[in-house]
Design an enzyme around this catalytic site. Structure first.
Site, PDB file in Angstrom:
ATOM      1  N   GLU A   7      87.503 -19.343  73.555  1.00 18.12           N
ATOM      2  CA  GLU A   7      88.065 -20.000  75.220  1.00 18.12           C
ATOM      3  C   GLU A   7      86.710 -20.254  75.978  1.00 18.12           C
ATOM      4  O   GLU A   7      86.297 -19.318  76.233  1.00 18.12           O
ATOM      5  CB  GLU A   7      88.991 -19.034  75.840  1.00 18.12           C
ATOM      6  CG  GLU A   7      89.401 -19.477  77.307  1.00 18.12           C
ATOM      7  CD  GLU A   7      90.199 -20.875  77.099  1.00 18.12           C
ATOM      8  OE1 GLU A   7      89.476 -21.842  77.559  1.00 18.12           O
ATOM      9  OE2 GLU A   7      91.195 -20.762  76.593  1.00 18.12           O
ATOM     10  N   GLU A  10      86.082 -20.687  82.128  1.00 19.83           N
ATOM     11  CA  GLU A  10      85.729 -19.393  82.556  1.00 19.83           C
ATOM     12  C   GLU A  10      86.521 -18.897  83.833  1.00 19.83           C
ATOM     13  O   GLU A  10      87.209 -19.732  84.287  1.00 19.83           O
ATOM     14  CB  GLU A  10      84.201 -19.399  83.155  1.00 19.83           C
ATOM     15  CG  GLU A  10      83.063 -19.661  82.127  1.00 19.83           C
ATOM     16  CD  GLU A  10      82.622 -21.227  82.040  1.00 19.83           C
ATOM     17  OE1 GLU A  10      81.700 -21.395  81.495  1.00 19.83           O
ATOM     18  OE2 GLU A  10      83.505 -21.937  82.789  1.00 19.83           O
ATOM     19  N   SER A  65      78.889 -15.611  79.497  1.00 21.10           N
ATOM     20  CA  SER A  65      78.828 -16.293  80.633  1.00 21.10           C
ATOM     21  C   SER A  65      77.419 -15.751  81.505  1.00 21.10           C
ATOM     22  O   SER A  65      76.473 -15.157  81.303  1.00 21.10           O
ATOM     23  CB  SER A  65      79.961 -17.006  81.480  1.00 21.10           C
ATOM     24  OG  SER A  65      80.802 -17.570  80.469  1.00 21.10           O
ATOM     25  N   CYS A  79      83.878 -15.961  80.148  1.00 23.62           N
ATOM     26  CA  CYS A  79      84.725 -16.798  79.434  1.00 23.62           C
ATOM     27  C   CYS A  79      85.461 -16.265  78.480  1.00 23.62           C
ATOM     28  O   CYS A  79      85.413 -14.661  78.488  1.00 23.62           O
ATOM     29  CB  CYS A  79      83.916 -17.892  78.544  1.00 23.62           C
ATOM     30  SG  CYS A  79      82.423 -17.177  77.831  1.00 23.62           S
ATOM     31  N   SER A 236      73.990 -20.591  76.410  1.00 22.36           N
ATOM     32  CA  SER A 236      74.233 -20.339  77.878  1.00 22.36           C
ATOM     33  C   SER A 236      72.750 -20.375  78.420  1.00 22.36           C
ATOM     34  O   SER A 236      71.764 -19.948  77.785  1.00 22.36           O
ATOM     35  CB  SER A 236      74.687 -19.133  78.130  1.00 22.36           C
ATOM     36  OG  SER A 236      75.947 -18.819  77.813  1.00 22.36           O
ATOM     37  N   HIS A 249      77.032 -23.303  80.171  1.00 19.34           N
ATOM     38  CA  HIS A 249      77.696 -22.598  79.261  1.00 19.34           C
ATOM     39  C   HIS A 249      78.424 -23.486  77.982  1.00 19.34           C
ATOM     40  O   HIS A 249      79.113 -24.431  78.622  1.00 19.34           O
ATOM     41  CB  HIS A 249      78.737 -21.607  79.480  1.00 19.34           C
ATOM     42  CG  HIS A 249      77.972 -20.488  80.455  1.00 19.34           C
ATOM     43  ND1 HIS A 249      77.186 -19.382  79.834  1.00 19.34           N
ATOM     44  CD2 HIS A 249      78.065 -20.388  81.819  1.00 19.34           C
ATOM     45  CE1 HIS A 249      76.876 -18.739  81.188  1.00 19.34           C
ATOM     46  NE2 HIS A 249      77.391 -19.460  82.202  1.00 19.34           N
TER      47      HIS A 249
END
Length: 348
Positions: A7, A10, A65, A79, A236, A249
């Site tokens: 996923e 965020e 993140s 995230c 990142s 990100h």
């Protein structure tokens, strides 16, 4: 789209504080020791992988993140399936030990790609998240509002916002926070964020290479970039430019590719050489060439400028061929105005 995957979207939390002891403690929240920060992040289910600091703030790249710590402001976005809201109470407690009183809270997020993979309360209705946030805040933050901003062209890509403030007037009037969410990244551009087979570089060196190859280093050439490459893919970075931050990100896998860009700017940045909002966004989005873009812009107080919003739309249309399909606006007491725009390529 993949049935399940990482996923990228965020969850973001911002806490702002009064400093009742400013003369004695100008460092404020930056005095929180690393061990205490790490304990909070453990509850959230992430760790620090890289860090940089300057005279204004500390910037941490996380396994999921980023975290930014200013003297009276803290921003954390995570995230994956992290438990971000578990950080609210311990952060408030740590601030209180430094004689800092909570002034305002903002919680925001997009719509998850894999909502059913999220733990409670993120896998039900937004009101369940709001309930947990409200229960974690002191009653002194009495100006509160929750909103789900849903674009008519794509209801599955809504923007969720909750704010709470001790004051009816915002405390950061000239600050603009821009949060960009991008999906369906260009496949060729996304390749920049995969590690090469046999690559023996460490995560810092590989991150620097991704920054250069992708063109991320051209978004703000004044910024010092702290970057990190994940294995076998993912990226990142935090950018540090005076008192301004930026962060990117990337989840590059096809089927659920995602990238985010966030920065704090001023409406007057074009006058001091930082470049205007529209140009910064154009450079950032061009790195990824996504098929779907959403931009949430938070204006502090009365400084909301409709012309800035329209200029973003004109520049993205002219330079990137992106057409604004939806524009929504909502006002939050003590927390400014949020404008949420959705874009897709003109040909769609």
């Amino acid at each position: 789209m993949a049935v399940s995957g990482f996923e990228g979207f965020e969850k973001r939390l911002e806490l702002r504080f009064f400093n009742d002891d400013n003369n004695k403690n100008p460092m404020g929240l930056r005095l929180i020791d690393f061990e205490s920060l790490d304990q909070v992040l453990t509850q959230v289910q992430c760790t620090v992988v890289s860090a940089v600091a300057n005279h204004s703030f500390d910037a941490y790249v996380l396994s999921e993140s980023s975290l930014f710590v200013y003297p009276t402001k803290l921003i954390i976005k995570t995230c994956g399936t992290t438990q971000l809201l578990k950080s609210i109470r311990p952060f408030i407690h740590l601030a209180r030990s430094l004689n800092l009183t909570l002034r305002a809270c903002r919680y925001s997020r997009g719509s998850f790609i894999f909502p059913t993979a999220q733990p409670f309360p993120y896998n039900t209705a937004f009101k369940d998240e709001v309930t947990i946030v409200e229960d974690s805040l002191p009653k002194s933050l009495r100006y509160r509002k929750a909103s789900v901003m849903t674009p008519s062209n794509n209801p599955s890509r809504a923007w969720h916002v909750f704010t709470a403030s001790a004051d009816v007037e915002p405390d950061e009037r000239d600050v603009v926070v821009v949060e960009v969410c991008m999906t369906e990244l260009d496949r060729v551009n996304a390749l920049s964020f995969f590690r090469r087979k046999g690559d023996e570089k460490n995560s810092d060196s590989a991150g620097r290479e991704m920054t250069r190859l992708s063109g991320i280093d051209t978004i703000n050439e004044n910024a010092f970039i702290c970057d990190f490459a994940f294995d076998p893919c993912g990226y990142s970075m935090n950018g540090v430019d005076g008192d301004r931050y930026s962060t990117i990100h990337v989840t590059p896998e096809d089927g659920f590719s995602y990238a985010s860009f966030e920065c704090g700017l001023s409406l007057y940045d074009d006058e001091d050489g930082h470049g205007d909002i529209a140009e910064v966004l154009s450079r950032a989005i061009d790195v990824f060439r996504p098929s779907c873009v959403s931009i949430a812009t938070t204006y502090g107080g009365e400084d909301y400028d409709h012309e800035v919003t329209k200029r973003v739309e004109r520049v993205l249309a002219k330079k990137l061929g992106l057409k604004c399909r939806s524009r929504l606006m909502d006002e939050f007491p003590g927390s400014g105005t949020v404008v949420f725009q959705s874009f897709t390529p003109r040909r769609r």
